[in-house]
Design a protein around this motif. Structure first.
Motif, PDB file in Angstrom:
ATOM      1  N   LYS A  92       0.215 -14.879   3.696  1.00  0.00           N
ATOM      2  CA  LYS A  92       1.271 -15.899   3.780  1.00  0.00           C
ATOM      3  C   LYS A  92       2.446 -15.541   2.881  1.00  0.00           C
ATOM      4  N   LYS A  93       2.160 -15.102   1.677  1.00  0.00           N
ATOM      5  CA  LYS A  93       3.229 -14.769   0.734  1.00  0.00           C
ATOM      6  C   LYS A  93       3.923 -13.464   1.087  1.00  0.00           C
ATOM      7  N   LEU A  94       3.302 -12.681   1.959  1.00  0.00           N
ATOM      8  CA  LEU A  94       3.949 -11.468   2.460  1.00  0.00           C
ATOM      9  C   LEU A  94       4.718 -11.749   3.754  1.00  0.00           C
ATOM     10  N   ILE A 135       5.344   3.030   7.017  1.00  0.00           N
ATOM     11  CA  ILE A 135       5.716   1.637   6.807  1.00  0.00           C
ATOM     12  C   ILE A 135       6.254   1.437   5.393  1.00  0.00           C
ATOM     13  N   PHE A 136       7.065   0.391   5.241  1.00  0.00           N
ATOM     14  CA  PHE A 136       7.647   0.041   3.943  1.00  0.00           C
ATOM     15  C   PHE A 136       7.160  -1.354   3.594  1.00  0.00           C
ATOM     16  N   THR A 137       6.267  -1.452   2.611  1.00  0.00           N
ATOM     17  CA  THR A 137       5.636  -2.736   2.317  1.00  0.00           C
ATOM     18  C   THR A 137       5.102  -2.756   0.893  1.00  0.00           C
ATOM     19  N   ASN A 138       4.527  -3.893   0.518  1.00  0.00           N
ATOM     20  CA  ASN A 138       3.828  -4.022  -0.753  1.00  0.00           C
ATOM     21  C   ASN A 138       2.447  -3.394  -0.569  1.00  0.00           C
ATOM     22  N   ILE A 139       2.328  -2.123  -0.926  1.00  0.00           N
ATOM     23  CA  ILE A 139       1.111  -1.360  -0.634  1.00  0.00           C
ATOM     24  C   ILE A 139      -0.115  -1.974  -1.299  1.00  0.00           C
ATOM     25  N   ALA A 140       0.018  -2.375  -2.568  1.00  0.00           N
ATOM     26  CA  ALA A 140      -1.125  -2.914  -3.308  1.00  0.00           C
ATOM     27  C   ALA A 140      -1.672  -4.169  -2.653  1.00  0.00           C
ATOM     28  N   ALA A 141      -0.773  -5.070  -2.225  1.00  0.00           N
ATOM     29  CA  ALA A 141      -1.220  -6.334  -1.627  1.00  0.00           C
ATOM     30  C   ALA A 141      -1.869  -6.105  -0.269  1.00  0.00           C
ATOM     31  N   VAL A 142      -1.252  -5.266   0.572  1.00  0.00           N
ATOM     32  CA  VAL A 142      -1.817  -4.993   1.895  1.00  0.00           C
ATOM     33  C   VAL A 142      -3.170  -4.297   1.759  1.00  0.00           C
ATOM     34  N   THR A 143      -3.280  -3.394   0.800  1.00  0.00           N
ATOM     35  CA  THR A 143      -4.557  -2.705   0.559  1.00  0.00           C
ATOM     36  C   THR A 143      -5.644  -3.703   0.195  1.00  0.00           C
ATOM     37  N   ASN A 184      -2.453 -12.424  -6.928  1.00  0.00           N
ATOM     38  CA  ASN A 184      -1.102 -12.953  -7.100  1.00  0.00           C
ATOM     39  C   ASN A 184      -0.230 -11.982  -7.883  1.00  0.00           C
ATOM     40  N   GLU A 185      -0.850 -11.261  -8.817  1.00  0.00           N
ATOM     41  CA  GLU A 185      -0.102 -10.256  -9.572  1.00  0.00           C
ATOM     42  C   GLU A 185       0.341  -9.114  -8.654  1.00  0.00           C
ATOM     43  N   LEU A 186      -0.453  -8.840  -7.622  1.00  0.00           N
ATOM     44  CA  LEU A 186      -0.100  -7.759  -6.697  1.00  0.00           C
ATOM     45  C   LEU A 186       1.220  -8.034  -5.987  1.00  0.00           C
ATOM     46  N   LEU A 187       1.524  -9.311  -5.803  1.00  0.00           N
ATOM     47  CA  LEU A 187       2.757  -9.676  -5.090  1.00  0.00           C
ATOM     48  C   LEU A 187       4.001  -9.292  -5.862  1.00  0.00           C
ATOM     49  N   ASN A 188       3.853  -9.035  -7.164  1.00  0.00           N
ATOM     50  CA  ASN A 188       4.992  -8.630  -7.985  1.00  0.00           C
ATOM     51  C   ASN A 188       5.266  -7.134  -7.888  1.00  0.00           C
TER      52      ASN A 188
END
Length: 397
Positions: A373-375, A284-292, A245-249
């Motif tokens: 889901k949150k992404l 790509i442009f994304t939340n790298i930590a969460a996708v990883t 959940n912290e990764l989403l930040n």
């Protein structure tokens, strides 16, 4: 002038007033639009939405005057809230209840009509009212219009209260969730060290006392070690879930798809035979930590639950105008069709064991679904027993 009595349920009524939190609030356009409309419809110089507080009459909205409260004991509305229906004073100058009332001379409030604003609990908060500088009467249709608009004011009050309570609930849930995250993280960290000690000491005891322990004692040590290891896996899973959940930040950033896949390979210490992929030039442009983290969970599962002589996972990627799509395909044990629907539920492991014979915690795939889901995406599974599984997830651009 006759000073009106307080309602017999004044204590409860005042509690209701406090609950709605309308007194001493700033103007709101929804209410101001109503008082402006009233003055136009009834052709009157003054229209108000009032709230009767303990000792004053607060105007939540006022049209035609430049102040927002009067003393309660001289207020026309103090009389109106004692009624169940519309309250009308055609000429206050000759009405014994209002004769010599200073408000009449001060503001020329000769005509008054007010409808009590009664909540769903049956308490009058105040009134919707109109004033005129001359005596007049209202037709039956005009009375009905005033009562109908009063109902809309109450609806706005209820909606305003519901929104405030909803905001409060959301804030409380956020705070409780944050506390739960801290608690889980703190407890998990505190448990990891003694569990690691149990595993290490059990190993030492088995090695040092190998010749003196009975076969049964050795088996018991093995049970202790297995139990400690299972508990450690649960704790690791919980930590990963809450940290996810912290990764989403984390801020979004650009990354090449190939570099993303290589980072997953590096973290899991895999060779090219274990993790296979096509060469991609996509940026790509994304939340790298969460996708990883999502990819790590899926790739690790693909190899961990894989009894093949040469376990392998294949990563692929596509994109369209709205989403990035990742596919994680393995040649592992597969999942029975009747079990596939529940694989993303928390603590559901389908009684599967990994290559070391250990059961999973059922936390990893739940974490995957939560992150995806949150992404802004979805995750799906296609699997056949003994042939492998294919997880496909999308990430919103």
């Amino acid at each position: 002038m006759i000073i009106p009595d307080y309602p017999i349920n004044e204590i409860e009524r005042q509690s209701e007033v406090n609950n709605y939190k309308l007194v001493d609030t700033l103007p709101e356009s929804d209410f101001d639009n109503i008082t402006s409309l009233l003055s136009t419809i009834f052709d009157v110089p003054i229209s108000l939405i009032t709230i009767l507080d303990a000792d004053r009459n607060f105007f939540k909205s006022h049209y035609g005057i430049d102040f927002n409260e009067t003393p309660r004991n001289t207020s026309f509305c103090s009389h109106a809230i004692l009624q169940d229906d519309i309250f009308i004073v055609e000429d206050a100058r000759i009405d014994p209840r209002f004769k010599d009332n200073p408000i009449i001379e001060l503001y020329q409030t000769i005509f008054y009509a007010g409808v009590p604003l009664i909540t769903k609990n049956g308490y009058p908060l105040g009134t919707l009212c109109i004033y005129d500088h001359k005596p007049r009467q209202l037709s039956d249709s005009q009375k009905q219009v005033l009562k109908t608009i009063a109902k809309q004011v109450i609806n706005l009050f209820e909606l305003r209260l519901s929104n405030r309570l909803l905001d409060q609930t959301k804030q409380e849930l956020t705070e409780r969730n944050n506390e739960l995250n801290k608690f889980a993280s703190h407890v998990s960290h505190d448990l990891k060290s003694p569990l690691a000690n149990i595993v290490s000491l059990t190993d030492l005891l088995k090695e040092e006392k190998e010749n003196t322990l009975t076969k049964e004692s050795t088996e018991f040590l093995g049970y202790i070690e297995d139990s400690a290891q299972s508990l450690k896996n649960y704790i690791d899973g919980i930590l990963i879930h809450y940290k996810s959940n912290e990764l989403l930040n984390e801020d979004k950033d650009y990354i090449n798809v190939n570099d993303l896949f290589k980072e997953v390979q590096r973290i899991l210490l895999l060779n090219d035979n274990q993790l296979k992929t096509t060469v991609y030039s996509n940026q790509i442009f994304t939340n790298i930590a969460a996708v990883t983290q999502v990819l790590i969970n899926l790739v690790d599962n693909g190899l961990k639950y894989n009894n093949k002589a040469n376990p392998e996972v294949y990563l692929s990627f596509t994109e369209n105008q709205k989403h990035y799509t990742f596919t994680v395909k393995d040649n592992g044990n597969g999942i029975a069709k009747q079990q596939q629907e529940n694989v993303f539920e928390l603590f559901n492991n389908n009684n599967q064991t990994d290559v070391k014979g250990k059961k999973g915690t059922g936390i990893g795939l739940f974490t995957v679904k939560n992150l995806v889901k949150k992404l802004g995406g979805t995750v799906s599974l296609n699997s056949q027993l003994n042939q492998g599984s294919t997880f496909t997830f999308t990430i919103e651009k």
